[in-house]
Design a protein around this motif. Structure first.
Motif, short mmCIF file in Angstrom:
data_model
loop_
_atom_site.label_atom_id
_atom_site.label_comp_id
_atom_site.label_asym_id
_atom_site.label_seq_id
_atom_site.Cartn_x
_atom_site.Cartn_y
_atom_site.Cartn_z
N LYS A 140 0.84 -1.21 0.00
CA LYS A 140 0.00 0.00 0.00
C LYS A 140 0.87 1.25 0.00
O LYS A 140 0.56 2.24 -0.67
CB LYS A 140 -0.91 0.01 1.23
CG LYS A 140 -2.09 -0.91 1.12
CD LYS A 140 -2.93 -0.82 2.38
CE LYS A 140 -4.07 -1.82 2.34
NZ LYS A 140 -4.87 -1.78 3.57
N HIS A 143 2.67 1.43 -3.70
CA HIS A 143 1.91 1.09 -4.91
C HIS A 143 2.00 2.23 -5.93
O HIS A 143 1.92 3.41 -5.56
CB HIS A 143 0.43 0.82 -4.55
CG HIS A 143 -0.28 0.08 -5.62
ND1 HIS A 143 -0.79 0.71 -6.74
CD2 HIS A 143 -0.55 -1.24 -5.78
CE1 HIS A 143 -1.36 -0.18 -7.52
NE2 HIS A 143 -1.22 -1.37 -6.96
N PRO A 144 2.18 1.91 -7.23
CA PRO A 144 2.29 2.95 -8.26
C PRO A 144 1.04 3.83 -8.37
O PRO A 144 1.15 4.99 -8.80
CB PRO A 144 2.50 2.15 -9.55
CG PRO A 144 3.06 0.85 -9.12
CD PRO A 144 2.48 0.58 -7.77
N ASP A 145 -0.13 3.33 -8.00
CA ASP A 145 -1.33 4.17 -8.05
C ASP A 145 -1.32 5.20 -6.92
O ASP A 145 -1.88 6.29 -7.07
CB ASP A 145 -2.59 3.31 -7.93
CG ASP A 145 -2.83 2.47 -9.18
OD1 ASP A 145 -2.21 2.79 -10.22
OD2 ASP A 145 -3.61 1.51 -9.11
N ILE A 146 -0.73 4.86 -5.79
CA ILE A 146 -0.64 5.77 -4.66
C ILE A 146 0.47 6.79 -4.90
O ILE A 146 0.34 7.96 -4.54
CB ILE A 146 -0.39 5.00 -3.34
CG1 ILE A 146 -1.48 3.98 -3.09
CG2 ILE A 146 -0.24 5.94 -2.16
CD1 ILE A 146 -2.83 4.57 -2.84
N ARG A 147 1.59 6.35 -5.48
CA ARG A 147 2.75 7.21 -5.71
C ARG A 147 3.12 7.21 -7.19
O ARG A 147 4.11 6.62 -7.60
CB ARG A 147 3.92 6.72 -4.87
CG ARG A 147 3.58 6.71 -3.37
CD ARG A 147 4.67 6.16 -2.54
NE ARG A 147 5.73 7.16 -2.41
CZ ARG A 147 6.79 6.98 -1.64
NH1 ARG A 147 6.94 5.89 -0.97
NH2 ARG A 147 7.70 7.91 -1.57
N PRO A 148 2.29 7.86 -8.01
CA PRO A 148 2.57 7.86 -9.46
C PRO A 148 3.84 8.67 -9.77
O PRO A 148 4.10 9.71 -9.17
CB PRO A 148 1.33 8.53 -10.06
CG PRO A 148 0.75 9.32 -8.96
CD PRO A 148 1.11 8.63 -7.69
N ALA A 154 8.16 2.31 -7.21
CA ALA A 154 7.79 1.22 -8.11
C ALA A 154 8.76 0.04 -7.96
O ALA A 154 8.35 -1.12 -7.94
CB ALA A 154 7.75 1.71 -9.55
#
Length: 179
Positions: A140, A143-148, A154
């Motif tokens: 969590k 995660h790439p969606d949380i930390r683009p 990544a």
């Protein structure tokens, strides 16, 4: 003139004396740890490839071996090369790995599982529930969606995923019942 016997009355074990009962003093080497008065029954090398030995009691031998690092002073590449060379000649041990003592690690987990536990930041005796909790927490957080756009996150996410897969496969292999 009195008769002197020519034979000894000492018939040896088991008749008149106990086994190993001798009149000579036995040499006892004391523990080389300063201040210890216990017998030094456990030899340990003073330096690599040296015939000279320390002699420790059991307690101090355990203390001496606790911090032993076979790969100390080597770079990661040199340590990996040495490990590969020694693994190549250890085929007899690899063929006995089905007895569950032939592998590396703490005896219950493989070297890959031990590295995976390090990635997750867990101790070597962590249970699978702790593994799952650490995996979820780290996945969590990275995660790439949380930390683009964060390449380091990544990379950490991929490492956490790979570590979890290794530990999950190991746990499944241990809990699988033979038919």
């Amino acid at each position: 003139m009195a008769h002197r016997p020519t034979r000894s009355d000492d018939w040896g074990f088991p008749r008149w004396r106990s086994y190993g009962d001798k009149r000579e003093a036995t040499t006892v080497k004391l523990c080389d740890r300063h201040g210890c008065e216990e017998p030094g029954t456990c030899p340990a090398p003073k330096s690599p490839n040296s015939p000279e030995r320390w002699h420790f009691c059991v307690a101090h031998a355990g203390e001496y071996n606790r911090g032993w690092n076979y790969f100390e002073g080597l770079s990661a590449e040199d340590a990996a090369a040495r490990e590969a060379g020694e693994t190549r000649t250890a085929s007899g041990y690899a063929s006995a790995s089905h007895y569950a003592w032939g592998g590396s690690g703490d005896g219950s987990r493989s070297r890959d599982e031990m590295r995976a536990l390090e990635v997750l930041g867990l101790e070597s005796d962590a249970g699978f529930e702790e593994v799952k909790a650490a995996w979820r927490r780290l996945a969590k957080a990275n995660h790439p969606d949380i930390r683009p756009g964060d390449a380091e996150a990544a990379t950490r996410f991929q490492a956490v995923q790979a570590a979890y897969e290794v530990l999950r496969a190991g746990d499944e292999a241990r809990t699988r019942k033979p038919a």
